[in-house]
Design an enzyme around this catalytic site. Structure first.
Site, short mmCIF file in Angstrom:
data_model
loop_
_atom_site.label_atom_id
_atom_site.label_comp_id
_atom_site.label_asym_id
_atom_site.label_seq_id
_atom_site.Cartn_x
_atom_site.Cartn_y
_atom_site.Cartn_z
N ASP A 136 0.85 -1.19 0.00
CA ASP A 136 0.00 0.00 0.00
C ASP A 136 0.88 1.24 0.00
O ASP A 136 1.76 1.38 0.85
CB ASP A 136 -0.91 -0.01 1.23
CG ASP A 136 -2.03 1.02 1.13
OD1 ASP A 136 -2.36 1.44 0.01
OD2 ASP A 136 -2.57 1.41 2.19
N HIS A 143 -3.99 14.01 0.47
CA HIS A 143 -4.22 13.16 1.65
C HIS A 143 -3.06 13.28 2.64
O HIS A 143 -3.28 13.47 3.84
CB HIS A 143 -4.40 11.69 1.21
CG HIS A 143 -4.49 10.73 2.36
ND1 HIS A 143 -5.56 10.72 3.23
CD2 HIS A 143 -3.64 9.77 2.80
CE1 HIS A 143 -5.37 9.77 4.15
NE2 HIS A 143 -4.22 9.18 3.91
N ARG A 152 0.43 16.65 12.82
CA ARG A 152 1.74 17.25 13.09
C ARG A 152 1.64 18.75 13.00
O ARG A 152 1.25 19.41 13.96
CB ARG A 152 2.80 16.67 12.14
CG ARG A 152 3.18 15.24 12.47
CD ARG A 152 4.36 14.76 11.63
NE ARG A 152 4.09 14.88 10.20
CZ ARG A 152 3.47 13.95 9.47
NH1 ARG A 152 3.09 12.82 10.03
NH2 ARG A 152 3.23 14.12 8.20
N GLU A 209 -10.76 3.86 3.35
CA GLU A 209 -9.81 4.64 2.55
C GLU A 209 -10.12 4.35 1.09
O GLU A 209 -10.08 3.20 0.66
CB GLU A 209 -8.36 4.27 2.90
CG GLU A 209 -7.94 4.78 4.28
CD GLU A 209 -6.46 4.67 4.55
OE1 GLU A 209 -5.80 3.78 3.99
OE2 GLU A 209 -5.95 5.50 5.34
N GLU A 211 -9.18 4.04 -2.48
CA GLU A 211 -7.92 3.86 -3.21
C GLU A 211 -8.19 3.14 -4.53
O GLU A 211 -9.23 2.52 -4.72
CB GLU A 211 -6.93 3.00 -2.38
CG GLU A 211 -6.71 3.53 -0.97
CD GLU A 211 -5.51 2.92 -0.26
OE1 GLU A 211 -4.70 2.25 -0.93
OE2 GLU A 211 -5.38 3.14 0.96
N ASP A 243 -9.25 0.35 1.72
CA ASP A 243 -8.24 -0.08 2.69
C ASP A 243 -8.73 0.30 4.09
O ASP A 243 -8.31 1.30 4.65
CB ASP A 243 -6.90 0.58 2.35
CG ASP A 243 -5.78 0.06 3.24
OD1 ASP A 243 -5.80 -1.13 3.57
OD2 ASP A 243 -4.90 0.86 3.61
N ARG A 247 -8.62 3.98 13.06
CA ARG A 247 -7.74 5.13 13.35
C ARG A 247 -7.24 5.14 14.78
O ARG A 247 -6.12 5.59 15.05
CB ARG A 247 -8.49 6.44 13.07
CG ARG A 247 -8.96 6.62 11.65
CD ARG A 247 -7.82 6.65 10.67
NE ARG A 247 -8.30 6.81 9.30
CZ ARG A 247 -7.56 6.54 8.23
NH1 ARG A 247 -6.31 6.13 8.36
NH2 ARG A 247 -8.05 6.69 7.02
N GLN A 250 -4.56 2.56 15.03
CA GLN A 250 -3.42 3.04 14.25
C GLN A 250 -2.61 4.07 15.04
O GLN A 250 -1.38 4.02 15.08
CB GLN A 250 -3.95 3.66 12.95
CG GLN A 250 -2.89 4.14 11.98
CD GLN A 250 -3.50 4.69 10.68
OE1 GLN A 250 -4.72 4.68 10.50
NE2 GLN A 250 -2.65 5.16 9.80
N LYS A 263 -4.81 -2.02 10.10
CA LYS A 263 -5.05 -2.12 8.66
C LYS A 263 -5.28 -3.56 8.20
O LYS A 263 -5.93 -3.78 7.18
CB LYS A 263 -3.82 -1.58 7.90
CG LYS A 263 -3.46 -0.15 8.21
CD LYS A 263 -4.27 0.80 7.36
CE LYS A 263 -3.75 2.22 7.49
NZ LYS A 263 -4.46 3.13 6.61
N THR A 267 -9.15 -5.73 3.77
CA THR A 267 -9.03 -4.79 2.65
C THR A 267 -10.00 -5.28 1.59
O THR A 267 -9.92 -6.44 1.18
CB THR A 267 -7.59 -4.79 2.08
OG1 THR A 267 -6.67 -4.47 3.13
CG2 THR A 267 -7.44 -3.78 0.96
N GLU A 373 -10.56 12.63 7.14
CA GLU A 373 -10.46 13.96 6.53
C GLU A 373 -11.83 14.61 6.34
O GLU A 373 -12.00 15.79 6.60
CB GLU A 373 -9.76 13.85 5.17
CG GLU A 373 -8.34 13.37 5.25
CD GLU A 373 -7.89 12.75 3.94
OE1 GLU A 373 -7.39 13.49 3.08
OE2 GLU A 373 -8.06 11.52 3.76
CA CA Z 1 -4.13 2.91 2.82
#
Ligand code: CA
Length: 426
Positions: A136, A143, A152, A209, A211, A243, A247, A250, A263, A267, A373
């Site tokens: 991945d 993103h 951050r 996610e 993708e 995916d 959170r 994670q 994760k 998937t 997001e």
């Molecule tokens: Ca991903």
């Protein structure tokens, strides 16, 4: 050589096809299906019909192609992929000839329909390839910027390596499931209170996610890189990828080695692999890269793909809310760059490997490809048609992804990628 069907918008099939289908004769994707009375075998799809390739082979219509009869009658596309891109290209062109209105096999349409066609509703779709390895990437600048801003520093959202290489990690192949299969909310360790010890239980921040993934042909032997100019020779086709990400798990586990249990519980991928040949008319320039990447990552021609993407959330017993509209053309790092980077150290790829793009987010708030997001870390809940709100995904919710490219009245699509979330293991 026969013409590439995707390049002829005037091409028509002899069978009935809904006008808004993702699967006109220009598409001809590949998948694996089974029926109540027979085990899994390979197929293509046209309109709302599954076309059994093993039945076409039994009729003798696929003779003199570089695949054995058994390769069509098995439960994965891997044996077909061994023939590489030329083999798959010639198979797709043959299928186009077989299904073409006024083509050489039009006169046999009744026989072909009887022996090889069945409605999609009668077919159970399977993961189309035996995935050896799943990688991945993290290729969307928007993103990476959103996540970097959230966790951050908005002024230094991208880490120093991000503009120089397509960041990626090795995922888990065993838990890749196909559209329609349910996904169970994971249990795990989280640490909601930074001043207290971690706790165990169901994830409270389950996310999707959005993708795109590509599936590979065999690459060269271990030790030999795939140069970027040859990358397309090793890309079979694309699928939609969800995916799934927990959170809260994670956030606690990822330091210092990256995602793990947040994760690898599931998937989801779409059932039909749309070939790179079918998508060739939808090539566009990928976003300009500044600073220019190192020479081994220099793009050779247009390497973006103009594929519209959408995500729906369907709460249990309710109607769908479309929460995201994005496009794969936003990806900063192309598939070719991902594959060249992945193998530049000599790492080998094998037929049936899956490589996903990373979450695809666009420049506008509604084009972000994750709930993290869209609801901005839980601070901007999304309204659902039933009056409820979502910051992350609830048990019973169904997440539906769609992707399609369109031009000259021809729509090359992926169908749906659909999965319903079940409660965590008790
Ligand atoms: Ca991903």
């Amino acid at each position: 050589m026969l013409p590439e069907p995707a390049n002829d918008p005037g091409l028509r099939a002899w069978c009935d096809i809904p006008t808004s289908t993702d699967f006109p004769i220009q598409n001809l994707p590949f998948g694996v299906f089974s029926t109540a009375d027979r085990s899994a075998r390979t197929a293509t799809r046209i309109g709302d019909q599954v076309v059994d390739l093993s039945a076409l082979a039994e009729l003798g219509l696929l003779n003199d192609l570089p695949h054995s009869q058994e390769a069509y009658a098995t439960d994965s596309l891997n044996p077909l992929l061994r023939s590489g891109r030329p083999g798959i290209t010639s198979l797709r062109r043959r299928l186009s000839e077989i299904l073409r209105k006024d083509g050489p096999w039009d006169k046999d349409r009744d026989l072909i329909t009887r022996k090889a066609f069945l409605p999609v509703a009668s077919a159970t779709m399977h993961v189309p390839v035996k995935i050896g390895d799943y990688t991945d990437f993290y290729s969307s600048r928007e993103h990476a910027t959103n996540v970097g801003s959230m966790f951050r520093d908005p002024k230094n959202a991208l880490l120093p390596n991000w503009l120089h290489l397509p960041v990626g990690y090795h995922g888990r192949a065993s838990s890749v499931v196909v559209s329609g299969q349910e996904v169970r909310r994971p249990n795990g360790q989280t640490r909601p209170d930074d001043q207290a010890p971690p706790i165990f239980g169901p994830s409270k921040q389950l996310d999707f996610e959005l993708e795109m993934g590509f599936i590979t042909f065999d690459g060269p032997e271990l030790g030999n890189p795939i140069p970027i100019g040859k990358a397309q020779d090793h890309i079979f086709g694309l699928v939609l990828v969800n995916d799934w990400s927990a959170r809260d798990i994670q956030k606690w586990e990822y330091v210092p080695l990256g995602p793990f249990l947040a994760k690898n519980f599931a998937t989801s991928i779409s059932a039909w692999v749309v070939t790179l040949d079918a998508l060739a008319p939808f090539r566009v320039e990928a976003p300009e890269q500044d600073p220019p990447p190192l020479p081994y990552l220099h793009r050779t021609g247009p390497q973006g793909l103009d594929i519209s993407l959408e995500v729906d959330i369907v709460p249990a017993g309710s109607t769908a809310a479309t929460v995201c509209r994005s496009n794969s053309r936003y990806l900063y790092w192309s598939m070719e760059q991902q594959l060249a980077h992945h193998t530049v150290n000599g790492c080998n790829v094998r037929a049936g490997d899956l490589m996903a793009s990373g979450t695809i987010s666009g420049p506008t708030p509604d084009s972000a490809g994750s709930m993290l997001e869209l609801a901005w870390k839980g601070t901007r809940p999304l309204a659902m048609p039933d009056g409820s709100e979502r910051t992350f995904i609830h048990d019973g919710d169904t997440v539906v992804m769609r992707g399609f490219a369109q031009r000259d009245q021809v729509r090359i699509g992926f169908g749906e990628l659909r999965a319903t979330v079940q409660p965590a293991f008790p």
